[in-house]
Enzyme design. Sequence first.
Site, PDB file in Angstrom:
ATOM      1  N   ARG A  70      56.713  41.895  73.264  1.00  0.00           N
ATOM      2  CA  ARG A  70      56.884  42.344  71.782  1.00  0.00           C
ATOM      3  C   ARG A  70      56.284  43.107  71.322  1.00  0.00           C
ATOM      4  O   ARG A  70      55.489  42.478  70.789  1.00  0.00           O
ATOM      5  CB  ARG A  70      58.222  41.224  71.194  1.00  0.00           C
ATOM      6  N   LYS A 109      57.786  34.359  69.437  1.00  0.00           N
ATOM      7  CA  LYS A 109      58.657  33.175  68.564  1.00  0.00           C
ATOM      8  C   LYS A 109      59.366  31.566  68.163  1.00  0.00           C
ATOM      9  O   LYS A 109      58.741  31.380  69.198  1.00  0.00           O
ATOM     10  CB  LYS A 109      60.035  33.983  68.868  1.00  0.00           C
ATOM     11  N   HIS A 125      60.049  48.745  72.481  1.00  0.00           N
ATOM     12  CA  HIS A 125      61.561  47.403  73.437  1.00  0.00           C
ATOM     13  C   HIS A 125      61.115  47.810  74.764  1.00  0.00           C
ATOM     14  O   HIS A 125      61.895  47.609  76.013  1.00  0.00           O
ATOM     15  CB  HIS A 125      62.098  47.056  72.441  1.00  0.00           C
ATOM     16  N   ARG A 175      59.393  47.259  77.514  1.00  0.00           N
ATOM     17  CA  ARG A 175      59.185  45.898  78.036  1.00  0.00           C
ATOM     18  C   ARG A 175      60.038  45.653  78.874  1.00  0.00           C
ATOM     19  O   ARG A 175      60.239  44.928  79.929  1.00  0.00           O
ATOM     20  CB  ARG A 175      59.602  45.263  76.054  1.00  0.00           C
ATOM     21  N   HIS A 211      60.857  33.887  77.358  1.00  0.00           N
ATOM     22  CA  HIS A 211      62.902  33.834  76.850  1.00  0.00           C
ATOM     23  C   HIS A 211      62.935  32.083  76.514  1.00  0.00           C
ATOM     24  O   HIS A 211      62.724  32.175  77.899  1.00  0.00           O
ATOM     25  CB  HIS A 211      63.670  34.700  77.758  1.00  0.00           C
ATOM     26  N   TYR A 241      68.146  42.074  83.064  1.00  0.00           N
ATOM     27  CA  TYR A 241      67.291  42.666  83.864  1.00  0.00           C
ATOM     28  C   TYR A 241      67.907  43.046  85.254  1.00  0.00           C
ATOM     29  O   TYR A 241      67.852  43.641  86.062  1.00  0.00           O
ATOM     30  CB  TYR A 241      65.634  42.129  83.312  1.00  0.00           C
TER      31      TYR A 241
END
Length: 290
Positions: free
Chosen positions: A132, A156, A226, A229, A252, A261
């Site tokens: 990210r 995150k 992004h 990414r 994730h 994806y």
Amino acid sequence: MERGLSGASVAAYRSDLEGFGRFLAGRRLEASKAGRGDLARYLASLRARGLSSRSASRALSAVRGFYAYAAAHLGFAEDPTSELLNPKIGLALPKSLTEDEVEALLERPDTRTPLGLRDRAMLELLYASGLRVSEIVGLPGDAVDLEAGILRVTGKGGKQRLVPFGKSASRWLSRYLEAGRPPLDARRSPHLFLSARGRAMTRQRFWQLIEAYGRAAGLRRPLTPHALRHSFATHLLEHGADLRALQMMLGHADISTTQVYTQVSRSRLRRVYDAHHPRARRPGRAKMPR
């Protein structure tokens, strides 16, 4: 953000953003603090109102445009729309670049200068690792193991993960560390990527740089971090990567997010088939063997 739009398009764009503003106000939520779950509820509210897939897709596109601008120019930490599904076509946006487009982008920085070496190393590493934007600009210098080709990334929620990167990124990182970073490091910064003033690179500045390099590379649509990414994930899957491994690299929490994806990859395979198979575009009878 409205430059180049027709009067009707500007009115529709404004109407969609005003509708999103009312949604946030009804929940006493600031746009800068909205998360992916909030945006998913916003989409659900559009569907509950009976909007068509096309109208809901247009509304989401307007919100995407807002968050792209806000991340680049207003200091918003994240783009909560980045991994949402498009109501119209069922795919995640922004669309991934082709491999040729990635190559054109990577060639744009002027690597004869320290800043150009920094930018090439950042672009190479972003495409090689799928980080990210907040993760790549926040990397400390000791997060990189060049010999092993491994990054130690804090994502995150403060969760750490190990992400591999390849030889091309390793080569450009080495060049940046040897010849690019020392002239920028007057302040002895712990951060890996530095600004011209020796401070940590910011999200806003990197957004601006990647947009400029995208234009220089001849890309027809505005480029965001992004998008690289997405390209990282899509290209890995197209070349046979395992979905669980990809989930770990992307950071994730839920495999369902990573499965976006696989849909993108299948769509591209469909387009390739339709474009190149001689029997894909027109009906006909196969010749019987003699």
